[in-house]
Write a protein that holds these residues in place. Structure first.
Motif, PDB file in Angstrom:
ATOM      1  N   VAL B  29      -6.874  -3.755 -11.745  1.00 52.85           N
ATOM      2  CA  VAL B  29      -7.337  -4.979 -11.082  1.00 52.85           C
ATOM      3  C   VAL B  29      -8.863  -5.061 -11.146  1.00 52.85           C
ATOM      4  N   GLU B  39       0.169  -6.731  -5.828  1.00 58.43           N
ATOM      5  CA  GLU B  39       0.235  -7.605  -4.656  1.00 58.43           C
ATOM      6  C   GLU B  39       0.241  -6.837  -3.340  1.00 58.43           C
ATOM      7  N   CYS B  40       0.942  -5.712  -3.282  1.00 59.78           N
ATOM      8  CA  CYS B  40       1.087  -5.018  -1.992  1.00 59.78           C
ATOM      9  C   CYS B  40      -0.029  -4.012  -1.760  1.00 59.78           C
ATOM     10  N   GLY B  41      -0.967  -3.938  -2.679  1.00 55.56           N
ATOM     11  CA  GLY B  41      -2.101  -3.046  -2.470  1.00 55.56           C
ATOM     12  C   GLY B  41      -1.775  -1.590  -2.777  1.00 55.56           C
ATOM     13  N   CYS B  43       1.386   0.048  -2.074  1.00 56.68           N
ATOM     14  CA  CYS B  43       2.214   0.753  -1.085  1.00 56.68           C
ATOM     15  C   CYS B  43       3.690   0.698  -1.436  1.00 56.68           C
ATOM     16  N   LEU B  44       3.993   0.527  -2.707  1.00 52.91           N
ATOM     17  CA  LEU B  44       5.392   0.578  -3.168  1.00 52.91           C
ATOM     18  C   LEU B  44       6.266  -0.513  -2.564  1.00 52.91           C
ATOM     19  N   SER B  45       5.764  -1.720  -2.529  1.00 51.81           N
ATOM     20  CA  SER B  45       6.604  -2.785  -1.985  1.00 51.81           C
ATOM     21  C   SER B  45       6.730  -4.009  -2.877  1.00 51.81           C
ATOM     22  N   CYS B  46       6.100  -3.997  -4.059  1.00 45.81           N
ATOM     23  CA  CYS B  46       6.161  -5.246  -4.816  1.00 45.81           C
ATOM     24  C   CYS B  46       6.494  -5.084  -6.294  1.00 45.81           C
TER      25      CYS B  46
END
Lengths: 405, 105
Positions: B29, B39-41, B43-46
């Motif tokens: 990025v 997108e989630c910065g 933290c394993l969420s996107c």
């Protein structure tokens, strides 16, 4: 020469919109106006790894500062917009400067609700968490042994409670409703997080109203609850919701109702003014909707970019959200608004489970705790409009891929 | 600082020296690598920082962790053997020269 597109607000929605405008080939003037001194940064870590000291400030920035120059984006920080004149296409800043725009995006975000000063809301050491300055003010107060009172058992309060408990503070969370997370989750999710916090020594008091915060020399010393109990406290974190920043739009005569009203094209009641992110309210699945999440800030910000440049299909969000507390990662897909039943599926790891929300037979949302597979497959099923059989879903021996096929 | 190269769909390459300890999503990025969103910065969420590790580097980057493996179920581009979420690859001196292929999304 055409006036610039102005993006008002220097948060995630504006950053996403700016990047998308350039990616879509817009090469005209582009200005971002923001109140804070910092370039756009990620807010979610503020109540998690940033306030705990695990993540340095440089790593919060969405783009390096040099990016704005490279992309020819005029980034105006510490600039407070005080008036908007839609007819004249003019935005007025606090320093008196008047910025003409061709089109304007209102990405003004939201402000945490605070407690009234009559009940001690302005005492020293009473915090809310929204921006970098808030987190920077809280961090030094998180000293082992100190007593933290968290007012409001929503995600932000619980995240702060988790950070503080891990740092050795004595933490009490009070929640006015019957259960923590009541506004955002079903009872099994509340039960899970209540037990999790209690296992880390946090006191959770539900159905507990605050009468007033107590202080001496303008510093917090404790709180008196509605039942008369006094709780001593060295600091308090207030997490009782946010208010969309829609005053500028309202004063300018735009349609505002619990946020800045926009259509599927992110367009407000003025054809050249758009809105996105926390401050925007739009019709979705038959109800007025305002999503307070980074997913929405990014996706609606990008959607607004396409709309600023011409027509696009109506915004159709695919909501997702997450929270980190202790060693538990909660991942949420969908929006559980209007659910009438839930199914609990035990997970395969310690502290792992998923809650599946249904409206009739239709799957509408999932809360997955330490169960990324449930989240991932559930999110896919939601986006494809598939609803699983409940009995099969509730059976921990069933194969989730087959159940969701 | 290890040098990392992202090869975009279509062949364009972007290289950058990345601080040890930073993850390769944030590095992408920061260096304007298209199609790595994060997108989630991280933290394993996107699953929006999906890359294919160049096969020559597979041994050094290792295999996805358990949660990452689960999240690879929802990548936009097809999942392949070399699929990783780049937020879970941390820059080390050992990775100097690493090549990541970025699917177009």
């Amino acid at each position: 020469m055409a006036a610039p597109i102005i993006l008002l607000g220097a948060g995630q929605a504006s950053a996403s919109c700016a990047a998308k405008l350039r990616a879509l080939g817009y090469d005209g003037k582009l200005t971002i106006v923001g109140e804070e001194p910092a370039a756009p940064y990620q807010r979610p870590p503020l109540s998690k790894k940033y306030v705990s000291g695990e993540l340095a400030v440089e790593r919060l920035f969405i783009r390096p500062l040099s990016w704005y120059g490279e992309q020819q984006i005029d980034l105006r920080l510490e600039s407070h917009a005080v008036a908007l004149d839609p007819a004249a296409h003019l935005l007025t800043l606090a320093d008196g400067s008047k910025l003409p725009y061709s089109k304007l995006l209102l990405a003004t975000g939201s402000t945490p609700r605070s407690l009234p000063s009559e009940i001690g809301g302005r005492l020293g050491n009473v915090f809310t968490i929204r921006n970098l300055a808030d987190a920077d003010a809280i961090a030094p107060a998180l000293k082992p042994g100190a007593k933290l009172l968290v007012i409001g058992g929503g995600y932000i309060g619980l995240e702060a409670a988790a950070v503080a408990a891990q740092k050795g503070l004595t933490v009490t969370v009070i929640e006015m409703a019957e259960r923590i997370l009541q506004r955002v989750a079903a009872a099994p999710t509340s039960d899970f997080f209540r037990a999790l916090h209690q296992s880390h020594g946090v006191t959770i008091r539900e159905s507990t109203g605050l009468a007033e915060l107590l202080g001496a020399d303008n510093r917090l010393t404790g709180a008196r609850l509605k039942d008369g109990t006094i709780i001593p406290a060295d600091l308090a974190i207030v997490g009782i919701g946010i208010i969309p920043n829609d005053a500028l739009a309202r004063d300018a005569g735009l349609a505002v109702e619990g946020g800045i009203l926009v259509d599927g094209q992110c367009r407000t009641s003025d054809p050249d003014i758009f809105a996105a992110g926390d401050c925007a309210v739009f019709a979705w699945r038959g109800a007025r909707t305002r999503l307070e999440s980074v997913q929405n800030a990014i996706d609606q910000g990008e959607h607004a970019a396409a709309c600023l440049l011409g027509a696009a299909p109506d915004y159709d969000p695919k909501p997702w959200f997450w929270s980190d507390q202790y060693d538990v990662k909660l991942q949420i897909a969908g929006l559980n608004r209007g659910y009438d039943s839930t199914v609990l599926r035990p997970g395969k790891r310690p502290l792992s489970q998923s809650i599946w929300y249904f409206q009739g037979d239709k799957l509408i949302a999932i809360d997955a705790m330490n169960d990324a597979l449930a989240y991932a497959l559930g999110k896919k099923a939601l986006e494809a409009g598939r609803s699983p059989d409940r009995a099969a879903l509730a059976d921990p021996a069933s194969d989730l891929k087959t159940v969701l096929a | 600082m290890p040098k990392i190269t992202w090869v975009l769909d279509g062949g364009r390459e972007i290289s950058a020296n990345v601080a040890v300890g930073h993850n390769l999503m944030e590095a992408a990025v920061a260096n304007n690598v298209p199609d790595v969103i994060g997108e989630c910065g991280g933290c394993l969420s996107c699953a929006t920082c999906h890359v294919y590790v160049d096969p020559a580097w597979a041994a050094k980057t290792g295999k996805p962790g358990e949660m990452e493996d689960d999240m690879l179920e929802i990548t936009t581009a097809e999942r392949r053997e070399m699929s990783r979420l780049s937020c879970q690859i941390i820059a080390t001196e050992e990775l100097d020269g690493l090549i990541l292929h970025v699917p177009h999304i």
